[in-house]
Design an enzyme around this catalytic site. Structure first.
Site, PDB file in Angstrom:
ATOM      1  N   LYS A 164      55.283 -20.657 -46.533  1.00  0.00           N
ATOM      2  CA  LYS A 164      55.983 -20.810 -47.805  1.00  0.00           C
ATOM      3  C   LYS A 164      57.118 -21.813 -47.804  1.00  0.00           C
ATOM      4  O   LYS A 164      57.940 -21.839 -46.904  1.00  0.00           O
ATOM      5  CB  LYS A 164      56.568 -19.455 -48.215  1.00  0.00           C
ATOM      6  N   GLY A 207      64.601 -16.531 -36.091  1.00  0.00           N
ATOM      7  CA  GLY A 207      65.548 -16.657 -37.208  1.00  0.00           C
ATOM      8  C   GLY A 207      66.802 -17.447 -36.857  1.00  0.00           C
ATOM      9  O   GLY A 207      67.265 -18.274 -37.647  1.00  0.00           O
TER      10      GLY A 207
HETATM   11  C1  3PG Z   1      64.336 -11.868 -33.679  1.00  0.00           C
HETATM   12  O1  3PG Z   1      63.328 -11.332 -33.217  1.00  0.00           O
HETATM   13  O2  3PG Z   1      64.296 -12.864 -34.436  1.00  0.00           O
HETATM   14  C2  3PG Z   1      65.677 -11.374 -33.237  1.00  0.00           C
HETATM   15  O3  3PG Z   1      65.543 -10.466 -32.181  1.00  0.00           O
HETATM   16  C3  3PG Z   1      66.457 -10.797 -34.392  1.00  0.00           C
HETATM   17  O4  3PG Z   1      65.843  -9.670 -34.900  1.00  0.00           O
HETATM   18  P1  3PG Z   1      66.213  -9.152 -36.377  1.00  0.00           P
HETATM   19  O5  3PG Z   1      65.582 -10.112 -37.335  1.00  0.00           O
HETATM   20  O6  3PG Z   1      65.634  -7.764 -36.478  1.00  0.00           O
HETATM   21  O7  3PG Z   1      67.708  -9.164 -36.503  1.00  0.00           O
END
Ligand code: 3PG
Ligand code: MG
Length: 394
Positions: free
Chosen positions: A198, A371
């Site tokens: 996306k 992320g």
């Molecule tokens: C990920 O896997 O991107 C990190 O460990 C962060 O995990 P979260 O998105 O649950 O905070």
């Protein structure tokens, strides 16, 4: 941004609390599907142990409900794997926030794993009371969890404010150095590759990158939306028609920076056994699905990658999980691997593709983050890094 490094802290005889990112993928039975993050977290632990510290390690795993212990959320399989890799028993401590007998008994050379930190009430909210309690457990706090650096939680942020000493672990430092090298002072041309389903979820990253890069290669559903914006055909492929206007404005604002595919490998259905059909974009039929890039588009992209000074890669460009549609991601990956550019890759799908095609050894840096990697690309401040910097400045 200068951070205090764990390597520069005298930890002999001290208690060291390491926040790692041991959030690994698991199968339905809880078995670890990929232990890359565990292996990447070992050097900090080994270094602190070797220099005579008493070591506590914690991490989150998934997104459990606070205040509840559930077997599914437990770090037990992680404790076993760390134990195997270190060649010693690594006890897992439940209900650790208030210390107790386990903490009193902890001595130099010991290592314990503290149960899933997101089981503690107040973790996600970065509760100051919780962070202060955790800080009391330690002499030195080391954050080695770059993968969770975009979260301001009690173990990634609050504790760093209250611990007597707060520093960055070696993985955190290496990730920041590699990303900084790629984005803050890159050798040009700087080429970014952003794939994925996306445009909407990656809009801010696309705009932030366009301001910095010389070329932005888009793949997957993102590319389809740009093809639409360019007036091309995509049949019934994954795309976001509601973002076509946005994509048009991006193309107008950054002319020539986004190469638009001119051919594609299509199929009538989204399955591994679907029959691949190569088509120029203008011949794509209403019932076609674009599942990979065609050879002409690929030749252009491979040339761009071959001439790059720096390459940042997040997201596959085709459905590489299906062998018939893996060629684009494979060939572009191989071109990145062969390029003399400084190359950095991140994100779960990207790393899976790199492993599938056996090119990991030729990518200069593979991030353990998903992320957090994207937020760094967006130019956002990572709260877990910012607080460590604040401690240095204070
Ligand atoms: C990920 O896997 O991107 C990190 O460990 C962060 O995990 P979260 O998105 O649950 O905070
Ligand atoms: Mg789980």
């Amino acid at each position: 941004m200068k951070l205090l490094q764990l390597a520069d802290v005298d930890v002999r005889g001290k208690r060291v609390f390491i926040r790692a990112d041991l959030n690994v993928p698991q199968d339905d039975a809880g078995n670890i599907a990929d232990d890359t993050r565990i292996r990447a977290s070992l050097p900090a632990i080994q270094d602190a142990l070797a220099r005579g510290a008493a070591v506590m390690v914690t991490s989150h795993l998934g997104r459990p409900t606070e205040g509840q212990w559930k077997a599914d959320d437990s770090l037990a399989p992680i404790a076993r794997r760390i134990g195997e890799l270190l060649g010693r028993d690594v006890p897992l401590i439940r209900d650790w926030v208030d210390g107790g007998a386990w903490h009193d008994a902890l001595k130099p050379g010991d290592v314990v794993l503290l149960e899933n930190c997101r089981m503690n009430v107040g973790e996600k909210e970065d509760d100051a009371g919780l962070a202060q309690k955790m800080a009391k457990l330690t002499d030195v706090y080391a954050n080695d969890a770059f993968g969770t650096a975009h979260r301001a939680e009690a173990t990634t942020h609050g504790i760093a404010r209250y611990a007597p000493i707060a520093c960055a672990g070696p993985l955190m430092a290496a990730e920041l150095e590699a990303l900084g090298k790629a984005l803050l002072d890159p050798k040009r041309p700087l080429v970014a590759i952003v794939g994925g389903a996306k445009v909407s979820t990656k809009l801010t990253v696309l705009r932030a990158l366009l301001a910095k890069v010389d070329t932005l290669i888009v793949g997957g559903g993102i590319a389809n939306t740009f093809v639409l914006a360019y007036g091309g055909k995509i049949g019934k492929s994954l795309a976001e028609p509601e973002l076509v206007a946005e994509a048009k404005s991006i193309l107008a604002q950054f002319p020539g920076k986004i190469p638009i595919p001119i051919d594609a490998v299509c199929a009538k259905e989204f399955t591994a056994s679907a029959t691949p059909e190569l088509k120029p974009i203008e011949k794509i039929a209403p019932d076609d699905l674009i599942l990979d890039l065609g050879p002409q588009s690929l030749a252009t992209l491979k040339h761009i990658v071959a001439c790059a000074g720096t390459i940042v890669w997040n997201g596959p460009i085709g459905v590489f999980e299906f062998d018939a549609f893996a060629n684009g991601t494979k060939q572009l990956g191989q071109a990145i691997a062969a390029s003399r550019a400084f190359s950095i890759a991140g994100g779960g799908d990207t790393v899976a593709a790199i492993n599938k095609f056996g090119i990991a050894g030729q990518i200069d840096y593979i991030s353990t983050a998903g992320g957090a990697f994207l937020e760094f690309l967006e130019g956002k401040t990572l709260p877990a890094v910012a607080i460590l910097a604040e401690r240095v400045a204070a």
